[in-house]
Motif scaffolding. Sequence first.
Motif, PDB file in Angstrom:
ATOM      1  N   LEU A 179      17.394  -2.413 -10.748  1.00 14.78           N
ATOM      2  CA  LEU A 179      17.389  -1.074 -10.146  1.00 14.78           C
ATOM      3  C   LEU A 179      17.819  -0.010 -11.153  1.00 14.78           C
ATOM      4  O   LEU A 179      17.280   1.101 -11.152  1.00 14.78           O
ATOM      5  CB  LEU A 179      18.299  -1.048  -8.918  1.00 14.78           C
ATOM      6  N   ARG A 180      18.762  -0.347 -12.017  1.00 15.18           N
ATOM      7  CA  ARG A 180      19.172   0.618 -13.046  1.00 15.18           C
ATOM      8  C   ARG A 180      18.009   0.907 -13.994  1.00 15.18           C
ATOM      9  O   ARG A 180      17.782   2.055 -14.389  1.00 15.18           O
ATOM     10  CB  ARG A 180      20.376   0.095 -13.830  1.00 15.18           C
ATOM     11  N   SER A 184       0.830  -1.212   0.000  1.00 18.57           N
ATOM     12  CA  SER A 184       0.000   0.000   0.000  1.00 18.57           C
ATOM     13  C   SER A 184       0.860   1.256   0.000  1.00 18.57           C
ATOM     14  O   SER A 184       0.387   2.351  -0.336  1.00 18.57           O
ATOM     15  CB  SER A 184      -0.944   0.009   1.209  1.00 18.57           C
ATOM     16  N   HIS A 185       2.124   1.108   0.375  1.00 14.07           N
ATOM     17  CA  HIS A 185       3.057   2.242   0.390  1.00 14.07           C
ATOM     18  C   HIS A 185       4.040   2.208  -0.779  1.00 14.07           C
ATOM     19  O   HIS A 185       4.470   3.267  -1.255  1.00 14.07           O
ATOM     20  CB  HIS A 185       3.839   2.259   1.700  1.00 14.07           C
ATOM     21  N   PHE A 186       4.417   1.005  -1.214  1.00 16.62           N
ATOM     22  CA  PHE A 186       5.400   0.860  -2.280  1.00 16.62           C
ATOM     23  C   PHE A 186       4.894  -0.142  -3.305  1.00 16.62           C
ATOM     24  O   PHE A 186       4.574  -1.276  -2.953  1.00 16.62           O
ATOM     25  CB  PHE A 186       6.736   0.376  -1.707  1.00 16.62           C
ATOM     26  N   PRO A 187       4.811   0.252  -4.574  1.00 18.39           N
ATOM     27  CA  PRO A 187       4.223  -0.624  -5.591  1.00 18.39           C
ATOM     28  C   PRO A 187       5.116  -1.781  -6.013  1.00 18.39           C
ATOM     29  O   PRO A 187       4.641  -2.731  -6.647  1.00 18.39           O
ATOM     30  CB  PRO A 187       3.982   0.320  -6.767  1.00 18.39           C
ATOM     31  N   SER A 188       6.404  -1.730  -5.691  1.00 20.33           N
ATOM     32  CA  SER A 188       7.320  -2.777  -6.133  1.00 20.33           C
ATOM     33  C   SER A 188       8.530  -2.823  -5.220  1.00 20.33           C
ATOM     34  O   SER A 188       8.778  -1.900  -4.420  1.00 20.33           O
ATOM     35  CB  SER A 188       7.785  -2.504  -7.575  1.00 20.33           C
ATOM     36  N   LYS A 189       9.301  -3.876  -5.354  1.00 13.89           N
ATOM     37  CA  LYS A 189      10.528  -4.001  -4.579  1.00 13.89           C
ATOM     38  C   LYS A 189      11.510  -2.888  -4.940  1.00 13.89           C
ATOM     39  O   LYS A 189      12.181  -2.320  -4.060  1.00 13.89           O
ATOM     40  CB  LYS A 189      11.156  -5.375  -4.835  1.00 13.89           C
ATOM     41  N   GLU A 190      11.600  -2.568  -6.223  1.00 13.53           N
ATOM     42  CA  GLU A 190      12.522  -1.511  -6.662  1.00 13.53           C
ATOM     43  C   GLU A 190      12.186  -0.169  -6.022  1.00 13.53           C
ATOM     44  O   GLU A 190      13.074   0.613  -5.671  1.00 13.53           O
ATOM     45  CB  GLU A 190      12.492  -1.367  -8.182  1.00 13.53           C
ATOM     46  N   ALA A 191      10.878   0.096  -5.862  1.00 15.28           N
ATOM     47  CA  ALA A 191      10.455   1.377  -5.300  1.00 15.28           C
ATOM     48  C   ALA A 191      10.933   1.566  -3.869  1.00 15.28           C
ATOM     49  O   ALA A 191      11.073   2.703  -3.398  1.00 15.28           O
ATOM     50  CB  ALA A 191       8.936   1.487  -5.367  1.00 15.28           C
TER      51      ALA A 191
END
Length: 208
Positions: A119-120, A53-60
């Motif tokens: 991440l890049r 609910s706070h971060f849409p993905s692991k990368e975020a």
Amino acid sequence: MTVPTGRRERKKAVTRQKIADAALRLFLERGYDAVGIRDVAAEADVAVTTLFSHFPSKEALVFEQDEDFEQRLTRAVTDRGPHEPLIPALRREIQALVRHCTADSAAPIWHMIDASPALRKYEESMRLRHAESLATAIAADPDLSRTTTACRAIARFVIDAYSLAREAADPKAALDEIFRMIEAAWEVTCPSADSTGTAGPYTGTAGP
């Protein structure tokens, strides 16, 4: 990070920061690829659904100040003083962002980002999104009077200035050099005062 006002918003901000801190701690300790979403949720003592609910993905999770950076860039346009030139206002904000991202504490994070293709790729898409938001803000300012193409091009140049300066041996000198070119590019897009109303070369009499 932008400080929220209401009690509920403050509570959400605290939870979000707790998740981001837990994620970064695990990523730096174990390596980005070795940590899963469930590991982060457990470390932050929240449910996986709360994390998403706070971060849409692991990368975020790595780029937790993404939205704040984007807002700062657009506010450099919308909140600048009356008759304040655009490019110096943008340069000040980019310099602040570069200073933040070249601090000694940020070095391990950027090493992690550079070592991860995922991440890049996320960072590249984030920069493109920031450039589009910045271009929209520039185009919406009636005092600037540039074409959509000019606004998008300058926004891309400004965002690239951040990346190039962050990687330079002397970030300040790099910004000085890059923004001289950006200023020149912006000036030549100034609409001419000819009778056709079409954009012409910069005359030096009607800068931003």
